[in-house]
Design an enzyme around this catalytic site. Structure first.
Site, PDB file in Angstrom:
ATOM      1  N   CYS A   5      -3.746  57.017   9.366  1.00 47.15           N
ATOM      2  CA  CYS A   5      -4.410  56.037   7.891  1.00 47.15           C
ATOM      3  C   CYS A   5      -5.354  56.470   7.710  1.00 47.15           C
ATOM      4  CB  CYS A   5      -3.910  55.376   7.738  1.00 47.15           C
ATOM      5  SG  CYS A   5      -3.811  54.086   6.421  1.00 47.15           S
ATOM      6  N   CYS A  39       0.480  54.754   1.630  1.00 49.73           N
ATOM      7  CA  CYS A  39       0.275  54.150   2.389  1.00 49.73           C
ATOM      8  C   CYS A  39       1.057  54.841   3.780  1.00 49.73           C
ATOM      9  CB  CYS A  39       0.875  52.717   2.353  1.00 49.73           C
ATOM     10  SG  CYS A  39       1.345  51.916   3.380  1.00 49.73           S
ATOM     11  N   TYR A  83      20.724  29.835   5.747  1.00 50.95           N
ATOM     12  CA  TYR A  83      20.321  30.451   5.164  1.00 50.95           C
ATOM     13  C   TYR A  83      21.084  32.045   4.849  1.00 50.95           C
ATOM     14  CZ  TYR A  83      17.130  27.539   6.483  1.00 50.95           C
ATOM     15  OH  TYR A  83      16.764  25.557   7.170  1.00 50.95           O
ATOM     16  N   ASP A 141      18.594  32.054   9.726  1.00 52.18           N
ATOM     17  CA  ASP A 141      17.773  32.689   9.279  1.00 52.18           C
ATOM     18  C   ASP A 141      16.678  32.298   8.883  1.00 52.18           C
ATOM     19  OD1 ASP A 141      16.309  34.653   9.119  1.00 52.18           O
ATOM     20  OD2 ASP A 141      17.209  36.554   8.177  1.00 52.18           O
ATOM     21  N   CYS A 192      11.485  35.360  11.353  1.00 50.29           N
ATOM     22  CA  CYS A 192      10.019  35.636  10.971  1.00 50.29           C
ATOM     23  C   CYS A 192       9.078  34.851  11.810  1.00 50.29           C
ATOM     24  CB  CYS A 192       9.362  36.337   9.490  1.00 50.29           C
ATOM     25  SG  CYS A 192       9.754  34.558   8.848  1.00 50.29           S
TER      26      CYS A 192
END
Length: 545
Positions: free
Chosen positions: A174, A282, A397, A468, A495
């Site tokens: 990049c 990107c 969740y 989750d 996460c």
């Protein structure tokens, strides 16, 4: 690198793609660290009260627990050592930076933080400099721009002596790398990235779980993503509102691609700032999204900046979908956050609202869901003497039903529970799309006060619970209900490994304190959903024994 560190309120447009297999363009930086918080005394120059106020003890604000900055601060304290930290606190010097604003210095990097930033211990004082894009063992030149408790943030000006074992700039794909805040690890081999992410998981449980080392299983190498570039199915390009002078002017200039002013920047935040930098492509985004980005930029440039509401954030999703039932899957880009996006995970089809949550790396979802299935049935071989196999699944969740639907055919009955009515509608629709009958897989809106009320008839010794939660993790009320329910197995997908470590530690300690059967951690592993970044997700499996 710019020295502007004032928080700004960028506008944004989400790019999402619409194929049966979607590519969502969400935030370009999944786990970007926050800026340090330091409260200055409220004094004004002059006036009879100013000298008295200057003499008052300066107040400082510590970061909110489990935020990115809180994790960096913890890494700093662990690097310095408890004795050093205690000594600094005792003498009242923990907020006294030895460096002036914009002071330049040379350092040798000591370690990496969980955010991917480098940590360099200052030889002259117990103090750490936090710098992006530098690696352990490297000699670097930096410029300090802000200080916090026991550490300062600095821009990286130069790598004087690189670490040849880690750094290889030929790997970088990049042209914005080093300025854009989205990626931290493009100069590293993918094997090294996975190794560093394993270390993040290990450190999270060492410092945030409050568990003995014997309670935490050995963490294997992080499970990698099949795609290391071109994987991201959602990105969120930001843009700033026009200058206030222009907004108030009656004579507004025509803004086009050809005469784009310098203040028109559409892209992602620059490292260490909330200042938007202009980005035209990107490499970690899917090809579909990169194809859609130029016309989106053109539309923003020629329309968005002169609208009366241009000082308000705008958002539209860019995602990638696949046309189910066709031999060739065509991906399209979605820019309306209210639109329906279609995603394929293995043989399963999912639809969800573009503005809602769905994992941004489709290539790793089949390995992730397959790992969870294998972990659930790892100790349940068939045979007359084998323990009872799990027959029921509760997906708390559940969102739009990723785990419930991908695992449904392995269970007699599956229940997805969510607080969001919109998510329940999407999940129910997804079960229909995949021909899963409602008597086998159903989705219900749970009451936070009694989340398991709808599954009280499930046999506990044959029920698996998947959780989750969002980045903040779960809470004490949910954990108490989980312990009361006593499912045979808990799979915690996260996460944010730091809040996961906190929650898992709480579950294990509380279950032991209750007496009788208790939960033990059977396995723990990281998953790389965001290659080239420092972010890692994690899966912990707890079994009732």
């Amino acid at each position: 690198m710019t020295d502007a560190r004032r928080p700004r309120s960028p506008q944004s447009q989400d790019l999402s793609v619409r194929p049966d297999k979607k590519t969502r363009l969400g935030s370009a930086s999944p786990a970007r660290p926050g800026t340090p918080v330091k409260d200055e005394p409220n004094t004004k120059s002059g006036g009879k009260n100013s000298s008295r106020k200057k003499k008052q003890k300066q107040k400082h604000t510590l970061p909110e627990p489990y935020t990115a900055e809180f994790v960096v601060a913890t890494d700093v304290a662990n690097l310095l050592g408890q004795e050093t930290v205690d000594a600094a606190v005792a003498e009242g010097s923990e907020w006294s930076s030895p460096f002036q604003h914009r002071e330049e210095l040379e350092l040798t990097v000591s370690a990496l933080s969980s955010s991917g930033d480098s940590l360099s211990v200052v030889p002259s004082k117990p103090w750490v400099i936090v710098t992006p894009l530098a690696l352990p063992g490297e000699k670097i030149r930096v410029r300090v721009y802000r200080s916090a408790r026991l550490y300062s943030y600095a821009d990286l000006l130069d790598v004087i002596t690189p670490n040849p074992e880690f750094r290889d700039m030929s790997r970088v794909q990049c042209k914005y790398f080093g300025k854009c805040a989205g990626c931290q690890y493009q100069m590293l081999s993918y094997e090294k990235q996975l190794d560093l992410k394993r270390d993040v998981v290990v450190k999270a449980y060492e410092h945030f779980s409050d568990l003995s080392p014997s309670s935490v299983p050995t963490v294997p190498i992080t499970i990698g993503s099949p795609l290391q570039y071109g994987y991201r199915t959602k990105i969120t390009p930001h843009f700033d509102a026009p200058p206030k002078k222009l907004q108030k002017s009656a004579d507004k200039p025509l803004v086009t691609i050809e005469n784009k002013p310098d203040w028109v920047k559409i892209g992602f935040n620059q490292i260490g700032t909330r200042q938007v930098m202009d980005i035209e492509d990107c490499p970690i985004a899917t090809p579909t999204l990169n194809e859609a980005l130029p016309p989106l930029r053109k539309n923003i440039i020629e329309h968005a900046f002169l609208q009366p509401s241009s000082d308000q954030a705008a958002a539209s999703e860019l995602m990638s979908s696949t046309n189910t039932g066709h031999t060739l899957e065509k991906h399209v880009c979605v820019t309306d956050h209210k639109a329906t996006v279609r995603e394929r995970v293995g043989d399963n089809t999912f639809e969800y609202i573009a503005g809602s949550f769905f994992q941004n790396n489709n290539s790793v979802l089949l390995p992730l869901t397959s790992y969870v299935r294998d972990a659930i049935f790892a100790h349940h071989p068939s045979g007359p003497t084998a323990p009872p196999r799990p027959t029921h699944l509760v997906d708390a969740y559940c969102g739009s039903g990723l785990f419930a639907i991908t695992l449904a055919r392995s269970f007699q009955k599956v229940a997805g529970i969510e607080l969001s009515e919109d998510s329940i509608r999407c999940a129910t629709r997804n079960a229909q799309l995949n021909d899963i009958p409602p008597d086998q897989c159903s989705f219900m809106s749970g009451d936070a006060a009694n989340i398991f009320a709808t599954v009280q008839d499930f046999p506990r010794d044959q029920t698996v619970l998947i959780i989750d939660p969002p980045r903040k993790g779960t809470d004490a009320k949910f954990i108490d209900q989980l312990l009361e329910f006593q499912g045979a197995l808990v799979v915690y997908v996260s996460c944010n490994v730091h809040t996961q470590a906190r929650d898992v530690g709480t579950i294990l300690r509380k279950s032991e304190a209750r007496g009788g059967r208790r939960y033990v951690m059977e396995s723990l592993v990281g998953f790389d959903l965001f290659p080239q970044t420092a972010h890692v997700e994690s899966v912990a499996v707890l079994r009732l024994v």
